[in-house]
Design an enzyme around this catalytic site. Structure first.
Site, short mmCIF file in Angstrom:
data_model
loop_
_atom_site.label_atom_id
_atom_site.label_comp_id
_atom_site.label_asym_id
_atom_site.label_seq_id
_atom_site.Cartn_x
_atom_site.Cartn_y
_atom_site.Cartn_z
N ASN A 135 0.87 -1.18 0.00
CA ASN A 135 0.00 0.00 0.00
C ASN A 135 0.90 1.23 0.00
OD1 ASN A 135 -1.84 2.03 0.48
ND2 ASN A 135 -2.23 1.46 2.61
N LYS A 190 0.05 4.26 -0.34
CA LYS A 190 -0.62 5.45 0.22
C LYS A 190 -0.40 6.65 -0.72
CE LYS A 190 0.20 3.43 4.70
NZ LYS A 190 0.13 3.59 6.13
N HIS A 224 -9.37 0.91 4.90
CA HIS A 224 -8.09 1.13 5.60
C HIS A 224 -8.34 2.06 6.79
CE1 HIS A 224 -4.01 2.45 6.44
NE2 HIS A 224 -3.61 1.34 5.82
N GLU A 273 -6.81 4.52 7.85
CA GLU A 273 -6.66 5.96 7.54
C GLU A 273 -7.93 6.51 6.88
OE1 GLU A 273 -2.96 5.56 5.45
OE2 GLU A 273 -1.99 4.97 7.32
N GLU A 320 -5.40 -5.25 10.51
CA GLU A 320 -4.36 -4.23 10.70
C GLU A 320 -4.62 -3.50 12.02
OE1 GLU A 320 -2.40 -3.02 6.82
OE2 GLU A 320 -4.13 -1.73 7.06
N GLY A 343 2.42 2.03 10.68
CA GLY A 343 3.36 3.14 10.51
C GLY A 343 4.05 3.56 11.79
N SER A 387 3.45 -2.43 10.29
CA SER A 387 4.91 -2.46 10.46
C SER A 387 5.52 -3.81 10.12
CB SER A 387 5.29 -2.00 11.86
OG SER A 387 4.85 -0.67 12.08
C1 PEP Z 1 -0.70 -0.02 5.99
O1 PEP Z 1 -0.78 1.17 5.80
O2 PEP Z 1 -1.58 -0.77 5.55
C2 PEP Z 1 0.42 -0.53 6.77
C3 PEP Z 1 0.38 -1.75 7.20
O3 PEP Z 1 1.46 0.36 6.99
P1 PEP Z 1 2.89 0.01 7.63
O4 PEP Z 1 3.35 -1.30 7.05
O5 PEP Z 1 3.77 1.15 7.27
O6 PEP Z 1 2.68 -0.11 9.11
#
Ligand code: PEP
Length: 253
Positions: A9, A11, A96, A98, A168, A174, A214
């Site tokens: 992703n 973003k 997601h 966000e 998630e 992040g 992460s």
């Molecule tokens: C994401 O945005 O779906 C995500 C898992 O981000 P990150 O791997 O940076 O934590």
């Protein structure tokens, strides 16, 4: 048989030239080094999708990061599922954290987006996850159950069978904080048990449930070795070709 999937992703990162260059690097490495039947997907900004779909072939598939819930019409600035499909995308991220947090997307809205994505032949990567407060309060299983029930459990069995779930934890996105393999497996097993309850054993067994938060080349192997973890949704590490390809390679036979 459930599919092993590693989806990046990006973003709101990379301009057009940067996106083409990064994607080309990813395709080259994955083509040379991937051995198993795992599926690699990159969910890129909308303006990249048409070009990327011509570069990825079967090696790296393409996804969008969102779609509108309506078929078409007066929704200035929005992108429909039909448009996304028309440029060769196969996947779309729905829900997601966000989008839930910054764009106030509710479970009911996400249910509509999921339906229209499926109607246009896109595979929804449907995200659920609890915040740190919800984890610390100990009510996170209820939260996750609600997100499933209100987001995707309205689908009939044939439609649900096309959906990929991504767990998630919001506190791990992040932040550099990863759920331990045990914490992630506990939740994935819970999700699968909810799927059994709603759709039966066979559909539940065949549903891919990805972990996101992460995830990186160092922790992917332990996470993906868990019985109910079928791959990952990768944010930051998908912006580095070597790291993303190494996560894809975690599944090499
Ligand atoms: C994401 O945005 O779906 C995500 C898992 O981000 P990150 O791997 O940076 O934590």
């Amino acid at each position: 048989m459930r599919k092993k999937i590693v989806a990046g992703n990006w973003k709101m990162n990379t301009d057009y030239a940067e996106g083409i260059s990064l994607f080309s690097e990813i395709v080259n490495i994955v083509r040379d080094e991937k051995k198993g039947d795992q599926i690699a997907v990159i969910c890129a900004p909308f303006i990249h999708l048409n070009s990327l779909s011509k570069l990825g072939g079967d090696t790296v598939k393409i996804g969008a990061q969102n779609c509108h819930q309506n078929e078409s019409g007066a929704f200035t600035g929005e992108i429909s599922a039909k448009m996304i499909k028309s440029v060769g995308c196969e996947y779309v991220i729905i829900g997601h954290s966000e989008r839930r947090q910054y764009f106030a997307e509710s479970d009911a809205l996400l249910a509509e987006k999921t339906k229209i994505a499926l109607a246009h032949g896109l595979i929804p990567l449907f995200c659920i996850g609890e915040t740190l407060d919800e984890r610390n309060n100990g009510n996170f299983f209820e939260i996750l159950k609600g997100q499933l029930e209100n987001g995707v459990f309205g689908l009939d069995e044939a439609d649900f069978a096309k959906v990929v779930i991504a767990y998630e934890p919001v506190w791990a996105i992040g932040t550099g904080l990863t759920a331990t393999a045990e914490q992630a497996q506990e939740v994935h097993a819970f999700i699968r048990s909810e799927l059994v309850y709603r759709y039966g054993e066979e559909v539940a067994e065949d549903t891919s449930i990805l972990y996101g938060g992460s995830c990186n080349p160092k922790n992917a192997a332990e996470l993906f070795a868990q019985k109910d973890i079928d791959g990952g949704l990768i944010g930051g590490a998908s912006l580095k070709s070597r790291d993303f390809a190494d996560i894809v390679k975690t599944f090499n036979a």
